[in-house]
Design an enzyme around this catalytic site. Structure first.
Site, PDB file in Angstrom:
ATOM      1  N   GLU A   1     -48.396  27.575 -34.736  1.00 43.03           N
ATOM      2  CA  GLU A   1     -47.576  28.787 -34.588  1.00 43.03           C
ATOM      3  C   GLU A   1     -46.368  28.646 -35.509  1.00 43.03           C
ATOM      4  O   GLU A   1     -45.661  27.636 -35.467  1.00 43.03           O
ATOM      5  CB  GLU A   1     -47.121  28.896 -33.128  1.00 43.03           C
TER       6      GLU A   1
ATOM      7  N   TYR B   1     -42.811  41.157 -22.552  1.00 36.32           N
ATOM      8  CA  TYR B   1     -42.867  39.928 -23.338  1.00 36.32           C
ATOM      9  C   TYR B   1     -43.523  40.153 -24.717  1.00 36.32           C
ATOM     10  O   TYR B   1     -44.627  40.687 -24.801  1.00 36.32           O
ATOM     11  CB  TYR B   1     -43.646  38.810 -22.605  1.00 36.32           C
TER      12      TYR B   1
ATOM     13  N   HIS C   1     -49.013  34.901 -21.375  1.00 34.24           N
ATOM     14  CA  HIS C   1     -47.728  34.425 -20.863  1.00 34.24           C
ATOM     15  C   HIS C   1     -47.740  34.235 -19.345  1.00 34.24           C
ATOM     16  O   HIS C   1     -46.830  34.691 -18.632  1.00 34.24           O
ATOM     17  CB  HIS C   1     -46.588  35.349 -21.310  1.00 34.24           C
TER      18      HIS C   1
ATOM     19  N   HIS D   1     -46.506  36.081 -35.398  1.00 31.95           N
ATOM     20  CA  HIS D   1     -46.458  37.031 -34.284  1.00 31.95           C
ATOM     21  C   HIS D   1     -46.504  38.449 -34.836  1.00 31.95           C
ATOM     22  O   HIS D   1     -45.680  38.817 -35.666  1.00 31.95           O
ATOM     23  CB  HIS D   1     -45.149  36.896 -33.509  1.00 31.95           C
TER      24      HIS D   1
ATOM     25  N   ASN E   1     -35.239  25.338 -25.272  1.00 33.37           N
ATOM     26  CA  ASN E   1     -34.852  26.745 -25.359  1.00 33.37           C
ATOM     27  C   ASN E   1     -34.188  27.262 -24.085  1.00 33.37           C
ATOM     28  O   ASN E   1     -34.753  27.168 -23.000  1.00 33.37           O
ATOM     29  CB  ASN E   1     -36.093  27.596 -25.682  1.00 33.37           C
TER      30      ASN E   1
ATOM     31  N   ASP F   1     -51.344  36.150 -26.235  1.00 34.96           N
ATOM     32  CA  ASP F   1     -50.620  35.331 -25.250  1.00 34.96           C
ATOM     33  C   ASP F   1     -50.434  36.138 -23.968  1.00 34.96           C
ATOM     34  O   ASP F   1     -49.732  37.152 -23.957  1.00 34.96           O
ATOM     35  CB  ASP F   1     -49.256  34.944 -25.849  1.00 34.96           C
TER      36      ASP F   1
ATOM     37  N   GLU G   1     -47.639  24.890 -23.746  1.00 35.87           N
ATOM     38  CA  GLU G   1     -46.276  24.938 -24.295  1.00 35.87           C
ATOM     39  C   GLU G   1     -45.211  24.567 -23.264  1.00 35.87           C
ATOM     40  O   GLU G   1     -44.113  24.168 -23.635  1.00 35.87           O
ATOM     41  CB  GLU G   1     -45.978  26.312 -24.906  1.00 35.87           C
TER      42      GLU G   1
HETATM   43  C1  GCO Z   1     -45.061  31.389 -27.635  1.00 35.74           C
HETATM   44  C2  GCO Z   1     -44.226  31.305 -26.405  1.00 35.74           C
HETATM   45  C3  GCO Z   1     -42.798  31.684 -26.560  1.00 35.74           C
HETATM   46  C4  GCO Z   1     -42.043  31.421 -25.264  1.00 35.74           C
HETATM   47  C5  GCO Z   1     -40.703  30.806 -25.529  1.00 35.74           C
HETATM   48  C6  GCO Z   1     -40.036  30.351 -24.264  1.00 35.74           C
HETATM   49  O1  GCO Z   1     -46.261  31.376 -27.475  1.00 35.74           O
HETATM   50  O2  GCO Z   1     -44.492  31.430 -28.719  1.00 35.74           O
HETATM   51  O3  GCO Z   1     -44.875  31.880 -25.319  1.00 35.74           O
HETATM   52  O4  GCO Z   1     -42.664  32.977 -27.015  1.00 35.74           O
HETATM   53  O5  GCO Z   1     -41.845  32.576 -24.534  1.00 35.74           O
HETATM   54  O6  GCO Z   1     -40.886  29.744 -26.412  1.00 35.74           O
HETATM   55  O7  GCO Z   1     -38.942  29.547 -24.522  1.00 35.74           O
HETATM   56 MG    MG Z   2     -46.915  31.221 -25.538  1.00 40.47          MG
END
Ligand code: GCO
Ligand code: MG
Length: 407
Positions: free
Chosen positions: A343, A160, A216, A122, A37, A214, A266
């Site tokens: 997910e 985010y 993040h 989500h 990505n 998340d 991830e």
């Molecule tokens: C999630 C991730 C993504 C990331 C993205 C970065 O849990 O789905 O945190 O939202 O931000 O994949 O490339």
């Molecule tokens: Mg994530």
């Protein structure tokens, strides 16, 4: 059997999918996904310049040897670009293997351990009301598990995972800019506000709904430990990426203070990145993906290590993964004895379905893998001609005084 050629395509509807197609002398071909990505052209170039020339003439059935040829043979091992490129080759070779056998790939690992794999969606809101509506909407679509992200009062609403004003919270996906967008982060406001969000969710939806969140990578270890302890009462399914993942020993502090389930991985691309946190049982779910972690061969190895340490799978499935790697993960999910959750965002547009035809499908909160041989996803090269690469960046994050923080 021999590999005769391989091609890389970059582009897709609203995404820079990187699709690898490996051809053989017997007319069977295999497909792999190398979509890193926001850095998509790099694995594509690595494949074209370095890996594909070595593939020609090799027997595609020897996927283990080919994996090690590229991993060990590179000398400079690992890293997201190399592992994503190797992973695409590996997926394509498993696709070929399944097609030769006339079996769906999960049959080659040991068959199905379950009929459908539970997925989470989500949900998001600029404020709590919008988030609660988004959760209700997803429950109506059959989801039993939702990730929740909410705008924080006093902070801009475009943080985010949060739908900003005027955005459709029910179909929200993070948009990446032509240059990095700058977001503002305030840890104190976040830590004060988030527990009230989980309280309202439990009040309205009760205890059966599986709730994920998340962070993040935004917290310091002590903050994460205190936050995890405070959230225990809301019975979360998982708390994801509470701290930046490079420092795995920081997770000990969280474990010492809370029994909240932790999900991480991830951003990792190899077993060696997540070995310590799995072996020390510092996490409950491993978030690795077949896309970034060397394809099926290496991801399965991580899943096996996780299994003996009571860690379940929760593969990354952000919309940036193409239907090919989502299928690779779907086959692993169908088989894995330690499957947890996947997910998955049902955002399949007609354009995406036309580019990647398949019979895999979502129904009532579950992902169902088809019995088609191989990975069970095709790639329409005529459709692919419609798309080309467009540069995109992840946002960056600063604290209110301007200090750079973790996106
Ligand atoms: C999630 C991730 C993504 C990331 C993205 C970065 O849990 O789905 O945190 O939202 O931000 O994949 O490339
Ligand atoms: Mg994530």
């Amino acid at each position: 059997m021999k590999i005769t050629s391989a091609e890389v395509f970059v582009g897709g509807p609203g995404k820079n999918y990187v699709t690898l197609k490996i051809m053989t002398d017997q007319g069977i071909y295999g497909l792999g996904d190398a979509t890193l990505n926001n850095r998509e052209t790099l694995p594509a170039k690595y494949l074209q310049d370095y890996l594909i020339p070595c593939l020609i003439g090799k027997d595609p059935r020897n996927s283990e040897d080919i994996w090690n040829f590229f991993y060990r043979g590179a000398y400079f091992r690992r890293g997201p670009i190399a592992m994503t490129a190797i992973g695409a080759i590996d997926m394509a070779l498993w696709d070929i293997k399944g097609k030769i056998a006339g079996l769906p790939v999960h049959q080659l690992f040991g068959g199905k351990s379950r009929e459908g794999a539970m997925v989470y969606a989500h949900t998001t809101g600029g404020d709590i009301e919008q988030l609660l509506d988004s959760i209700a909407h997803h429950q109506e679509q059959g989801y039993q598990a939702v990730r929740v992200q909410c705008g924080i009062p006093g902070m801009p609403k475009d943080g985010y995972g949060v739908a900003g004003d005027g955005e459709d919270a029910n179909h929200f996906i993070t948009q990446y800019g032509e240059l990095p967008k700058e977001e503002i982060w305030d840890t104190d406001k976040y830590l004060r506000f988030m527990p009230t969000v989980f309280e309202k969710i439990r009040e309205r939806f009760g205890n059966d709904l599986k709730v994920l969140h998340d962070v993040h990578h935004r917290l310091l270890p002590r903050e994460a430990a205190a936050f995890a302890k405070e959230l225990e009462q809301y019975n979360l399914y998982w708390l994801e990426d509470p701290t930046p993942a490079e420092d795995q020993s920081a997770l000990k502090l969280i474990r010492q203070h809370s029994t909240i389930p932790i999900a991480i991985g991830e951003v990792f691309n190899s077993l060696w990145d997540c070995k310590q946190m799995i072996q020390d049982e510092l996490i409950d779910f491993i978030r690795i993906s077949a896309t970034y972690a060397g394809g099926i061969t290496h991801t399965k190895r991580i899943v096996d290590l996780a299994h003996i340490h009571n860690v379940r799978t929760g593969f990354h499935g952000a919309p940036s993964h193409s239907p090919i790697s989502m299928a690779a993960q779907g086959h692993l999910n169908a088989w894995a004895p330690n499957f947890g959750i996947q997910e998955y965002l049902v955002l399949g547009t007609p354009e995406c379905d036309a580019l990647f035809p398949s019979d895999h499908h979502y129904k009532n909160g579950m992902f169902h893998i088809s019995d088609a041989p191989g990975l069970g996803v095709d790639f329409d090269e005529n459709q692919a001609q419609r798309y080309s690469y467009e540069r995109r960046y992840h946002p960056v994050v600063r604290l209110q005084d301007g200090t750079m923080w973790n996106y």
